[in-house]
Write a protein that holds these residues in place. Structure first.
Motif, PDB file in Angstrom:
ATOM      1  N   GLU A 133      16.663   0.721  17.769  1.00 45.13           N
ATOM      2  CA  GLU A 133      15.970   1.098  16.545  1.00 45.13           C
ATOM      3  C   GLU A 133      15.115   2.308  16.846  1.00 45.13           C
ATOM      4  N   THR A 134      15.430   3.397  16.185  1.00 45.33           N
ATOM      5  CA  THR A 134      14.595   4.571  16.446  1.00 45.33           C
ATOM      6  C   THR A 134      13.329   4.438  15.621  1.00 45.33           C
ATOM      7  N   MET A 135      12.260   4.222  16.301  1.00 44.38           N
ATOM      8  CA  MET A 135      10.996   4.089  15.598  1.00 44.38           C
ATOM      9  C   MET A 135      10.340   5.443  15.500  1.00 44.38           C
ATOM     10  N   GLN A 136       9.785   5.685  14.338  1.00 50.76           N
ATOM     11  CA  GLN A 136       8.995   6.907  14.202  1.00 50.76           C
ATOM     12  C   GLN A 136       7.736   6.749  15.018  1.00 50.76           C
ATOM     13  N   ARG A 137       7.244   7.837  15.473  1.00 50.37           N
ATOM     14  CA  ARG A 137       5.941   7.756  16.143  1.00 50.37           C
ATOM     15  C   ARG A 137       5.023   8.755  15.461  1.00 50.37           C
ATOM     16  N   ARG A 138       4.430   8.299  14.382  1.00 45.94           N
ATOM     17  CA  ARG A 138       3.546   9.224  13.649  1.00 45.94           C
ATOM     18  C   ARG A 138       2.240   8.534  13.363  1.00 45.94           C
ATOM     19  N   PRO A 139       1.213   9.294  13.341  1.00 48.99           N
ATOM     20  CA  PRO A 139      -0.086   8.685  12.996  1.00 48.99           C
ATOM     21  C   PRO A 139      -0.143   8.389  11.502  1.00 48.99           C
ATOM     22  N   PHE A 140      -0.695   7.247  11.170  1.00 48.70           N
ATOM     23  CA  PHE A 140      -0.848   6.905   9.759  1.00 48.70           C
ATOM     24  C   PHE A 140      -2.013   5.932   9.640  1.00 48.70           C
ATOM     25  N   ASP A 141      -2.424   5.703   8.429  1.00 45.35           N
ATOM     26  CA  ASP A 141      -3.547   4.805   8.210  1.00 45.35           C
ATOM     27  C   ASP A 141      -2.995   3.433   7.865  1.00 45.35           C
ATOM     28  N   LEU A 142      -3.203   2.468   8.723  1.00 50.03           N
ATOM     29  CA  LEU A 142      -2.639   1.140   8.533  1.00 50.03           C
ATOM     30  C   LEU A 142      -3.199   0.466   7.284  1.00 50.03           C
ATOM     31  N   SER A 143      -4.456   0.763   6.987  1.00 49.26           N
ATOM     32  CA  SER A 143      -5.055   0.101   5.820  1.00 49.26           C
ATOM     33  C   SER A 143      -4.322   0.502   4.553  1.00 49.26           C
ATOM     34  N   GLN A 144      -3.833   1.725   4.531  1.00 46.15           N
ATOM     35  CA  GLN A 144      -3.100   2.174   3.353  1.00 46.15           C
ATOM     36  C   GLN A 144      -1.779   1.411   3.233  1.00 46.15           C
ATOM     37  N   THR A 145      -1.116   1.230   4.366  1.00 45.43           N
ATOM     38  CA  THR A 145       0.140   0.482   4.375  1.00 45.43           C
ATOM     39  C   THR A 145      -0.084  -0.936   3.844  1.00 45.43           C
ATOM     40  N   VAL A 146      -1.166  -1.555   4.321  1.00 41.37           N
ATOM     41  CA  VAL A 146      -1.456  -2.924   3.893  1.00 41.37           C
ATOM     42  C   VAL A 146      -1.733  -2.963   2.400  1.00 41.37           C
ATOM     43  N   ARG A 147      -2.541  -1.996   1.972  1.00 42.09           N
ATOM     44  CA  ARG A 147      -2.900  -1.937   0.552  1.00 42.09           C
ATOM     45  C   ARG A 147      -1.647  -1.830  -0.307  1.00 42.09           C
ATOM     46  N   GLU A 148      -0.693  -0.990   0.134  1.00 37.88           N
ATOM     47  CA  GLU A 148       0.542  -0.803  -0.636  1.00 37.88           C
ATOM     48  C   GLU A 148       1.345  -2.091  -0.715  1.00 37.88           C
ATOM     49  N   SER A 149       1.413  -2.798   0.409  1.00 33.64           N
ATOM     50  CA  SER A 149       2.160  -4.052   0.405  1.00 33.64           C
ATOM     51  C   SER A 149       1.537  -5.057  -0.546  1.00 33.64           C
ATOM     52  N   ILE A 150       0.211  -5.132  -0.484  1.00 34.73           N
ATOM     53  CA  ILE A 150      -0.481  -6.090  -1.356  1.00 34.73           C
ATOM     54  C   ILE A 150      -0.170  -5.783  -2.817  1.00 34.73           C
ATOM     55  N   ASP A 151      -0.228  -4.502  -3.141  1.00 36.01           N
ATOM     56  CA  ASP A 151       0.048  -4.114  -4.532  1.00 36.01           C
ATOM     57  C   ASP A 151       1.466  -4.510  -4.924  1.00 36.01           C
ATOM     58  N   ALA A 152       2.413  -4.280  -4.013  1.00 29.65           N
ATOM     59  CA  ALA A 152       3.807  -4.579  -4.346  1.00 29.65           C
ATOM     60  C   ALA A 152       4.024  -6.072  -4.558  1.00 29.65           C
ATOM     61  N   ALA A 163     -10.348   1.342   7.279  1.00 23.53           N
ATOM     62  CA  ALA A 163      -9.386   2.409   7.554  1.00 23.53           C
ATOM     63  C   ALA A 163      -9.135   2.455   9.068  1.00 23.53           C
ATOM     64  N   THR A 164      -7.896   2.307   9.469  1.00 23.25           N
ATOM     65  CA  THR A 164      -7.574   2.286  10.901  1.00 23.25           C
ATOM     66  C   THR A 164      -6.355   3.156  11.136  1.00 23.25           C
ATOM     67  N   ARG A 165      -6.489   4.098  12.033  1.00 31.89           N
ATOM     68  CA  ARG A 165      -5.344   4.950  12.293  1.00 31.89           C
ATOM     69  C   ARG A 165      -4.519   4.362  13.432  1.00 31.89           C
ATOM     70  N   CYS A 166      -3.245   4.348  13.207  1.00 34.61           N
ATOM     71  CA  CYS A 166      -2.329   3.898  14.258  1.00 34.61           C
ATOM     72  C   CYS A 166      -1.229   4.921  14.405  1.00 34.61           C
ATOM     73  N   VAL A 167      -0.532   4.815  15.524  1.00 33.49           N
ATOM     74  CA  VAL A 167       0.622   5.676  15.731  1.00 33.49           C
ATOM     75  C   VAL A 167       1.858   4.794  15.750  1.00 33.49           C
ATOM     76  N   GLY A 168       2.809   5.100  14.891  1.00 28.90           N
ATOM     77  CA  GLY A 168       4.020   4.287  14.910  1.00 28.90           C
ATOM     78  C   GLY A 168       4.846   4.539  13.673  1.00 28.90           C
ATOM     79  N   ASP A 169       5.649   3.554  13.356  1.00 27.96           N
ATOM     80  CA  ASP A 169       6.556   3.671  12.223  1.00 27.96           C
ATOM     81  C   ASP A 169       5.942   2.937  11.040  1.00 27.96           C
TER      82      ASP A 169
END
Lengths: 506, 216
Positions: free
Chosen positions: A351-370, A388-394
């Motif tokens: 599995e080619t995982m992206q390695r990019r910085p992103f804000d995990l809290s935003q990802t969580v927020r989006e999932s909750i909304d969905a 707000a927490t920055r992580c590096v990954g996919d």
């Protein structure tokens, strides 16, 4: 192909070295013995040369007495006339002179023994002056530097003849060893001996050395072969076991008695590798059979539905119903196939995982909304405290993780229950917790929830395929994170995910 | 014949029940283990189709408990195909074991075999005078010619034929010919009996007053 065998190569090298050593040793021993013998013989020759030389050291006389048994002193040279300058000095020496050996000198030469010492004396002009009776017939005159001889007076001549002769290196001639010297006047005294028997003795020594050397070589080679075989046996065991394993019997292991030697360590490493291989194969077989197993039910639905419907004429509505249930089954199989493939790829690290910085809290927020609509249906409330927490990954895959955890939390919840989501970034770690107020997970199921196809509720009616948490765990671990679950039956469950957070500030 | 189908996958349950009803069976359904066991213990089914992986109570457990009380023929339906699962199933008391996905026709045939066996009949045809009841084809021949019977009528004939010589009470007939989905109208049974007599002869079914019916 012999050279491909380590044992043979070892043996060859060992043989070479052994031969070299033995040859070196043997040759040295032989040379020492031969040198010793020669020195002894030469010493004896020399012992006899000197008395002869001293016999000749008397100045020559003019006239030889006819009878050597006279009492006249030997080799007295009485000049018949006074030398005149026009006389060539050589002429003075032309006159034959007597060569009378005193008895004690004669005793040194055992004339009866053909292998005894003999002597030959030549005059300056290579005429034989005297010879012992046991001298071989053909003794060539040794060549050597003839001293220039220019006596100008009898006194000079006397002085000259009294001078010590030049020693010469001994020579070997066929079966004889001869030492000679050249007197200052140019006479040559030679003492020799047939050394055939010494030669024979030396040959015996040589042959003995070779025989013993050969015997030692054979013993050494045999011993070396035995040692090499013993050393190679563990390798052969390993090789045979490996052959059995590669033929399919993964349960085999190499028997190790000694674990400390290099081969013992190798066997240990191989054994643990084989154990891992066996476990990996077993897991793969289990996975494959589980996957096929999971497909049985949706296929069964489709088969029974279609067979039943086709048994007689149906109304359009009935056909539609059948088609819809087939579609549901097919969708289920599609989800299963996708999950299986995702897991398989995660397993293989493909599995080619992206390695990019992103804000995990935003990802969580989006999932909750969905998932809010699904939550509202139950109904279940979602409460979120997100930093707000920055992580590096996919981000997409981690969104899958969050969605999976949230979906489980909503589905395994009671109506009116709650889902609490928290996200915190601390000490370089992002910690996400998803807690529900559902039925909880029993203690015996708890350690197994992340297993593939494991469902705490063994039936399939909940709609899941048992792979969601396995995939979640695989994704989390691919991000070098951890996931844990704590649960109390009747109260609820809490899933905790920890991921490495980006060290730079958000 | 009345059959109980216990299966948690709703689409599968629905299509199985429909198919069996169309075959002429009365079908009761249950989608979890507890309901299934309850049903099985409450009625005398002619056969039970039992899934193994059920919520609340799995198929093994239902079988074990059922066997303490009843000898109802049980056909296990499951996705587990290993030999040891089959052995376990048969040893625990199942009469047959069918692996999903299965062919519907095969399932029917096995059910028929189960029912036939439990009625101690060895052949698929029961001859009663001029009438031949073909259990496999699920039709009745009289004098070699097929007789037009409704599914319920056939079910009645089949049941009485399989219990030939026994007196079958009305209650039994109700229990074996109608499922819980049918509205129980007691005279429906009389209508069916009368129709069968019309088609196969008045002596075909004998009435024992106060007891029930039988085929002699």
């Amino acid at each position: 192909m012999i050279l491909n065998s380590i044992k043979w190569r070892l043996q060859l090298w060992y043989g070479f070295i052994l031969v070299a050593v033995l040859v070196g040793f043997g040759v040295t021993a032989y040379q020492l013995e031969r040198g010793r013998q020669m020195r002894r013989i030469d010493g004896e020759l020399q012992r006899r040369l000197n008395p002869l030389a001293s016999v000749l050291r008397q100045p020559p006389r003019g006239r030889l007495p006819d009878n050597p048994q006279n009492d006249e002193p030997p080799l007295q040279f009485r000049p018949q006339r006074q030398p005149r300058p026009e006389d060539a000095p050589e002429d003075m020496l032309q006159a034959p002179r007597s060569f009378h050996i005193p008895p004690q000198v004669e005793a040194l030469f055992n004339v009866d023994d053909t292998n005894g010492f003999y002597f030959v004396v030549w005059t300056r002009d290579t005429n034989v002056l005297a010879r012992s009776e046991n001298a071989p017939l053909e003794v060539p005159v040794p060549t050597g530097p003839r001293p220039a001889f220019q006596p100008n007076s009898p006194r000079e001549l006397r002085q000259f003849t009294r001078a010590l002769p030049e020693p010469q290196p001994p020579r070997s001639r066929g079966d004889a060893r001869e030492a000679f010297l050249i007197t200052p006047p140019g006479e040559v005294i030679l003492v020799g001996r047939l050394i055939g028997s010494e030669r024979k003795d030396l040959r015996v020594v040589a042959v003995t050395l070779m025989a013993v050397g050969g015997g030692i070589l054979l013993l050494g080679l045999a011993g070396g072969w035995w040692i090499a075989s013993r050393a190679m046996r563990p390798i052969r065991d390993i090789s045979e076991t490996a052959v059995k394993i590669s033929a399919g019997d993964l349960a085999q292991r190499i028997a190790t008695q000694e674990t400390e030697s290099e081969l013992g360590q190798l066997a240990g490493v191989l054994n643990s590798t084989f154990a891992r291989l066996e476990a990996a194969f077993a897991q793969q077989q289990q996975f494959t059979s589980d996957a096929a197993h999971e497909l049985r039910t949706p296929v069964s639905v489709m088969l029974t539905q279609t067979q039943g419907t086709l048994n007689r004429e149906r109304s359009a509505a009935e056909y539609r119903e059948t088609l819809e249930s087939c579609q549901r089954a097919a969708q289920r199989m599609r989800r299963l196939i996708e999950s299986l493939l995702a897991l398989a790829r995660l397993d293989a690290g493909q599995e080619t995982m992206q390695r990019r910085p992103f804000d995990l809290s935003q990802t969580v927020r989006e999932s909750i909304d969905a998932l809010q609509p699904m939550a509202n249906e139950r109904p279940v409330t979602i409460a979120a405290e997100l930093e707000a927490t920055r992580c590096v990954g996919d981000a997409e895959r981690l969104a899958q993780v969050v969605t999976n955890l949230l979906t489980n939390a909503i589905q395994h919840n009671q109506p009116g229950g709650q889902v609490r989501v928290t996200l915190r970034g601390q000490n370089g770690l992002a910690t996400l917790t998803v807690a529900d107020t559902g039925a909880g997970i029993s203690a015996e199921d708890l350690p197994r929830v992340f297993e593939r196809f494991y469902r705490a509720d063994k039936s399939r009616s909940t709609g899941g395929n048992g792979l969601g948490l396995s995939i979640t765990k695989a994704i989390v671990e691919a991000h070098s994170g951890t996931i844990e679950v704590a649960s109390e039956p009747g109260v609820g469950s809490t899933f905790t995910v920890q991921l490495p957070a980006a060290t730079s500030a958000a | 014949m009345r059959i109980l189908v216990v299966e948690d996958e709703p689409d599968l349950l629905a299509s199985l029940a429909r198919a069996l009803r169309e075959e002429g069976y009365a079908v009761d359904t249950a989608n979890d283990g507890e309901a299934g066991l309850f049903n099985a213990e409450s009625y005398d089914y002619d056969a039970i189709v039992l899934d193994v992986m059920l919520p609340k109570l799995d198929g093994w457990e239902i079988l074990r408990r059922l066997r303490q009380q009843k000898k109802t023929p049980v056909l296990m339906l499951t996705a587990k195909d290993q030999s040891r699962d089959r052995v376990k199933g048969l040893d625990t008391g199942a009469d047959d074991y069918v692996v999903k996905p299965f062919d519907l026709e095969e399932l029917f045939a096995r059910l028929r075999a189960l029912i036939r066996r439990s009625a101690n009949k060895t052949t698929n045809t029961i001859a009663i005078g001029d009438v031949a009841v073909d259990l496999a084809a699920r039709h009745v021949l009289m004098g070699g010619k097929p007789v037009e019977l409704t599914a319920r009528e056939y079910a009645l004939v089949e049941f009485l034929a399989l219990h030939r010589g026994e007196v079958v009470t009305r209650t039994q007939l109700y229990e074996h010919l109608f499922d819980e989905d049918d509205s129980t109208l007691s005279n429906l049974l009389d209508v069916h009996v009368s129709n069968v007599r019309k088609k196969l002869g008045a002596e075909f079914i004998t009435t024992r007053r106060g007891h029930g019916y039988c085929i002699e």
